[in-house]
Design an enzyme around this catalytic site. Sequence first.
Site, short mmCIF file in Angstrom:
data_model
loop_
_atom_site.label_atom_id
_atom_site.label_comp_id
_atom_site.label_asym_id
_atom_site.label_seq_id
_atom_site.Cartn_x
_atom_site.Cartn_y
_atom_site.Cartn_z
N ARG A 165 -13.68 14.24 5.64
CA ARG A 165 -14.30 14.57 4.33
C ARG A 165 -15.78 14.87 4.49
O ARG A 165 -16.47 14.22 5.29
CB ARG A 165 -14.13 13.41 3.35
CG ARG A 165 -12.75 13.34 2.77
CD ARG A 165 -12.61 12.13 1.85
NE ARG A 165 -11.47 11.35 2.25
CZ ARG A 165 -11.34 10.04 2.04
NH1 ARG A 165 -12.29 9.36 1.42
NH2 ARG A 165 -10.27 9.42 2.44
N ARG A 221 -1.82 -2.16 -4.15
CA ARG A 221 -3.12 -1.49 -4.12
C ARG A 221 -3.01 -0.25 -5.01
O ARG A 221 -2.09 0.55 -4.85
CB ARG A 221 -3.44 -1.09 -2.69
CG ARG A 221 -4.64 -0.22 -2.60
CD ARG A 221 -4.93 0.15 -1.17
NE ARG A 221 -6.07 1.02 -1.16
CZ ARG A 221 -6.13 2.18 -0.50
NH1 ARG A 221 -5.09 2.58 0.21
NH2 ARG A 221 -7.20 2.90 -0.53
N HIS A 245 -12.86 1.67 -2.00
CA HIS A 245 -12.91 0.59 -1.00
C HIS A 245 -13.29 -0.76 -1.63
O HIS A 245 -13.77 -1.66 -0.94
CB HIS A 245 -13.94 0.90 0.12
CG HIS A 245 -13.53 2.01 1.02
ND1 HIS A 245 -14.43 2.90 1.57
CD2 HIS A 245 -12.34 2.38 1.51
CE1 HIS A 245 -13.80 3.77 2.34
NE2 HIS A 245 -12.52 3.47 2.33
N ASN A 304 0.87 -1.17 0.00
CA ASN A 304 0.00 0.00 0.00
C ASN A 304 0.91 1.23 0.00
O ASN A 304 1.55 1.52 1.01
CB ASN A 304 -0.84 -0.04 1.28
CG ASN A 304 -2.04 0.86 1.18
OD1 ASN A 304 -2.08 1.75 0.33
ND2 ASN A 304 -3.00 0.64 2.06
N GLU A 329 -7.80 -6.23 3.34
CA GLU A 329 -7.48 -5.92 1.95
C GLU A 329 -6.17 -6.58 1.51
O GLU A 329 -6.04 -7.02 0.38
CB GLU A 329 -7.40 -4.39 1.77
CG GLU A 329 -8.77 -3.74 1.87
CD GLU A 329 -8.74 -2.29 2.27
OE1 GLU A 329 -8.41 -2.01 3.45
OE2 GLU A 329 -9.05 -1.43 1.44
N GLY A 343 -14.46 3.62 8.35
CA GLY A 343 -13.11 3.89 8.85
C GLY A 343 -12.93 5.40 8.94
O GLY A 343 -13.86 6.12 9.29
#
Length: 408
Positions: A239, A89, A178, A8, A382, A208
Amino acid sequence: MSKILAINAGSSSLKWRLIEMPTEKVIAKVAAERIGQAIGTIKVVGNGFKVVREMPVPSHHEAVQMLLKTLTEQKIINDFSEIGGVGHRVVAGGEIFHQSTLIDEHVLEQIESLAEYAPLHNPAEAEGIRAFMAALPGVPEVAVFDTSFHQTLSEVNYLYSIPYDYYQQYGARKYGAHGTSYRYVSQRAAELVQQPLQDLKMVVAHLGNGVSLDAIKDGQSYNTSMGFTPLAGVTMGTRAGDIDASLVAHLQEKLNLTTEQMIDVLNTKSGLLGLSGVSSDMRDLLAKEATNHRAKIAVEIFVDRIVQYIGAYVAQLNGLDTLVFTAGIGENESEIRLRICQSLGYLGVEIDEEINAKTRGVEQLISTPTSKVKVLVVPTDEELMIARDVVELGQIESQDLKVAHAQK
Ligand code: ADP
C-alpha cells in the site's frame, strides 16, 4: 475452564485460534483457505498434531461445519458445549462501535451496514458470524472492532480539511485500524515498564504487511496514521500510504483506469513492492539492498516515513516516554528497528545494539539504561485480546474464573 474461539474471517479464508481461558493457553490454530474455489484447504494445528485436508470448501458456512467437525474428530474438544464463546475480528466499526460488543441480529445488521467502509472485510466477517450463530446456537458471539480503539481521537485529529458537511453526511473522517493490536501492545508495554499506561506518552509502531503508528496518551489512542481506510499513512508492503489526491487523479487519467482500478494499484501494487519491483516482503528487500538500488531506496523510504510520523507524534504528545515495536517487521527485523532508532537520537533514544540484534519475536526492552525513552519489542496478540473480550462480555463461567483468580 472455558474454550474460546477467536476468529479472523477474510473474503476467502477463515482463521481461528482455540484458546483455553482463563489460562490463556492456545489449544489449536485452525484455518480454512481458498473458500469458494475448486479445491480449498482445512488445517488444524496444535501441540503435537497437524491435520491438513485438501477438499472443496464452497462457503463460510461449510467451512465452519468442516472445521468444527475436525475439532471433535481429532478429540481437541469432546463436544461443542465446551466452546464458551466466539469472538470475531471486525475491520470497520465506524462511529457506531466504541468498544467490543455482544452480537445480536441488530448488531449484525449494523456490521453489514458498515460494508461501504470496508467492502473487502465487513461482508465476509458478517458471513462468518452468521455461520457460527447457526452452528453454535446459544453460544455468546462478540464483535471486536479494529477501529474502536481510535474512537477516542479528538475532532482535531480525525477530521480531514474538507467541507465539514462531508463528515456529517458521509462519515468522511479518519477511523484508523490495528486497534486490537494497539490495545494489547500498549497494555503489555505498560506492564513491562511497570508504569500505569495512563501516565505514559507512548508511540506504538505496528510494522507488518499493513503498517501503522499510534500515539497513545492518557491510556487512549490520541492519533493514528491510517485514515478513512487502511490505505493512508506510511509506506506498507503493497500500500502506498499518504499521497497527494491530485496525483491520483492525474495518474488515473494517464493510465486510463477506473477509480476502482486506481485504488487497487494503490492497495496492491504500491508500497515496498511498487518501489522495489522485487518484493513486498522486508526479508527479501534486506537481502537484496546491497546490490539492488530500488530495493535499497524502498527500505530507506519505509524507514523515513516511520521516522516522520514518530516525529509528528512526539510533537503532538509533547514528549515521549515509551516507543514500542510490534508485528512481523517490528518483532523480527532488528536492522529496521536500529535504523529507525538511530534517527531518533535527538530525543535521547539509545538502543543496546547487542540486545536489539538478538531480539526476534519476544518481549524485550532494547534501550540502554540511560536512554531517555524506553524502547521495547512486544509481540502482538490480537487473538488473545479477542478471547479476553469474549470472556468479559459473555460473562463466561464467571464462577470458574473467580475460583481461578482466587487460587492465583
Ligand atoms: P500481516 O500484516 O499480514 O499480519 P506480518 O505481521 O506477518 O504481516 O508482517 C509481515 C512482514 O514481516 C514481512 O515484511 C516480513 O518480511 C516481515 N518479517 C520479518 N521477519 C519475519 C518473521 N520471522 N516472520 C514473519 N514475518 C517476518
